[in-house]
Design a protein around this motif. Sequence first.
Motif, PDB file in Angstrom:
ATOM      1  N   LEU A 109      18.207 -63.833 -21.895  1.00 21.13           N
ATOM      2  CA  LEU A 109      18.125 -62.391 -22.075  1.00 21.13           C
ATOM      3  C   LEU A 109      19.519 -61.831 -22.308  1.00 21.13           C
ATOM      4  O   LEU A 109      20.477 -62.280 -21.692  1.00 21.13           O
ATOM      5  CB  LEU A 109      17.540 -61.732 -20.817  1.00 21.13           C
ATOM      6  CG  LEU A 109      16.169 -62.214 -20.362  1.00 21.13           C
ATOM      7  CD1 LEU A 109      15.848 -61.651 -18.976  1.00 21.13           C
ATOM      8  CD2 LEU A 109      15.111 -61.800 -21.366  1.00 21.13           C
ATOM      9  N   HIS A 118      25.019 -66.673 -18.295  1.00 21.40           N
ATOM     10  CA  HIS A 118      24.171 -66.471 -17.129  1.00 21.40           C
ATOM     11  C   HIS A 118      24.998 -65.875 -15.994  1.00 21.40           C
ATOM     12  O   HIS A 118      26.223 -65.958 -16.006  1.00 21.40           O
ATOM     13  CB  HIS A 118      23.517 -67.784 -16.708  1.00 21.40           C
ATOM     14  CG  HIS A 118      22.767 -68.416 -17.837  1.00 21.40           C
ATOM     15  ND1 HIS A 118      21.616 -67.870 -18.352  1.00 21.40           N
ATOM     16  CD2 HIS A 118      23.026 -69.506 -18.585  1.00 21.40           C
ATOM     17  CE1 HIS A 118      21.197 -68.611 -19.357  1.00 21.40           C
ATOM     18  NE2 HIS A 118      22.041 -69.610 -19.524  1.00 21.40           N
ATOM     19  N   ARG A 157      18.367 -67.063 -17.740  1.00 19.68           N
ATOM     20  CA  ARG A 157      17.341 -66.654 -18.693  1.00 19.68           C
ATOM     21  C   ARG A 157      18.004 -66.298 -20.015  1.00 19.68           C
ATOM     22  O   ARG A 157      19.151 -65.863 -20.050  1.00 19.68           O
ATOM     23  CB  ARG A 157      16.575 -65.444 -18.168  1.00 19.68           C
ATOM     24  CG  ARG A 157      15.810 -65.755 -16.912  1.00 19.68           C
ATOM     25  CD  ARG A 157      14.816 -64.648 -16.584  1.00 19.68           C
ATOM     26  NE  ARG A 157      14.245 -64.921 -15.284  1.00 19.68           N
ATOM     27  CZ  ARG A 157      14.536 -64.223 -14.203  1.00 19.68           C
ATOM     28  NH1 ARG A 157      15.347 -63.201 -14.251  1.00 19.68           N
ATOM     29  NH2 ARG A 157      13.974 -64.548 -13.058  1.00 19.68           N
ATOM     30  N   ARG A 194      20.060 -58.275 -18.155  1.00 25.46           N
ATOM     31  CA  ARG A 194      19.310 -58.693 -16.974  1.00 25.46           C
ATOM     32  C   ARG A 194      19.852 -57.986 -15.753  1.00 25.46           C
ATOM     33  O   ARG A 194      20.988 -57.514 -15.743  1.00 25.46           O
ATOM     34  CB  ARG A 194      19.335 -60.212 -16.803  1.00 25.46           C
ATOM     35  CG  ARG A 194      20.609 -60.713 -16.200  1.00 25.46           C
ATOM     36  CD  ARG A 194      21.424 -61.715 -16.845  1.00 25.46           C
ATOM     37  NE  ARG A 194      21.199 -62.038 -18.200  1.00 25.46           N
ATOM     38  CZ  ARG A 194      21.591 -63.159 -18.723  1.00 25.46           C
ATOM     39  NH1 ARG A 194      22.158 -64.042 -17.983  1.00 25.46           N
ATOM     40  NH2 ARG A 194      21.444 -63.393 -19.985  1.00 25.46           N
ATOM     41  N   HIS A 195      19.012 -57.944 -14.720  1.00 25.73           N
ATOM     42  CA  HIS A 195      19.384 -57.325 -13.448  1.00 25.73           C
ATOM     43  C   HIS A 195      19.046 -58.283 -12.317  1.00 25.73           C
ATOM     44  O   HIS A 195      17.990 -58.896 -12.309  1.00 25.73           O
ATOM     45  CB  HIS A 195      18.641 -56.000 -13.249  1.00 25.73           C
ATOM     46  CG  HIS A 195      19.099 -54.940 -14.176  1.00 25.73           C
ATOM     47  ND1 HIS A 195      20.084 -54.055 -13.845  1.00 25.73           N
ATOM     48  CD2 HIS A 195      18.724 -54.645 -15.447  1.00 25.73           C
ATOM     49  CE1 HIS A 195      20.299 -53.244 -14.872  1.00 25.73           C
ATOM     50  NE2 HIS A 195      19.478 -53.588 -15.854  1.00 25.73           N
ATOM     51  N   ILE A 210      20.686 -66.072 -12.315  1.00 22.56           N
ATOM     52  CA  ILE A 210      19.710 -65.767 -13.354  1.00 22.56           C
ATOM     53  C   ILE A 210      20.046 -66.610 -14.578  1.00 22.56           C
ATOM     54  O   ILE A 210      21.075 -66.419 -15.213  1.00 22.56           O
ATOM     55  CB  ILE A 210      19.728 -64.271 -13.742  1.00 22.56           C
ATOM     56  CG1 ILE A 210      19.474 -63.393 -12.532  1.00 22.56           C
ATOM     57  CG2 ILE A 210      18.721 -63.996 -14.840  1.00 22.56           C
ATOM     58  CD1 ILE A 210      18.089 -63.456 -11.978  1.00 22.56           C
ATOM     59  N   THR A 226      14.952 -60.199  -7.226  1.00 22.11           N
ATOM     60  CA  THR A 226      14.622 -60.708  -8.553  1.00 22.11           C
ATOM     61  C   THR A 226      14.393 -62.214  -8.473  1.00 22.11           C
ATOM     62  O   THR A 226      15.041 -62.903  -7.678  1.00 22.11           O
ATOM     63  CB  THR A 226      15.793 -60.413  -9.517  1.00 22.11           C
ATOM     64  OG1 THR A 226      16.031 -59.007  -9.542  1.00 22.11           O
ATOM     65  CG2 THR A 226      15.519 -60.907 -10.924  1.00 22.11           C
TER      66      THR A 226
END
Length: 153
Positions: free
Chosen positions: A104, A87, A102, A107-108, A100, A117
């Motif tokens: 994923l 993360h 998530r 990510r941005h 963030i 975001t």
Amino acid sequence: MKTLYHTEGILPEGFTGQISYTVCLNETYRAMDIGFAFDRQHYTAEDLTPERKQRIRQYCLNEYGIKAESEDELERILLNDCKTEIHTLAELNGTFIGCIHRQLTERHMVFTPEDATEGCIPQTAIEGVLKVTLLVFQVLLDNTHYTLDVSAE
């Protein structure tokens, strides 16, 4: 947006920890994008060698007292439930501006005065010292490649 900073690295299997990058912003920006990506998030069938499965099976039994009911259940768990987890967290001038969390692989974290975001805080003046920390909870596979890019305008 123009790229202000780019780095990449390779993580070994089993790595857990934090990696921080500090970027000095040489002017005031209106918008910023912190992009992060990594590969090798899940095991593939080819990754699950008999040796790796046995090592994981033994680890789960020794550490947690649990075992898979069958070989099929073990493979299902390893292919679907196990993952590399990384993360991103950002601070600007020592103040938290976003994180963030998530599942994923790309990510941005985008910041503008009006919006940001989800998990991030809008920023009216992007200037000073940016610190981006990669929070690495688990790396499943050797040679997991990652990239970090900071862009702004």
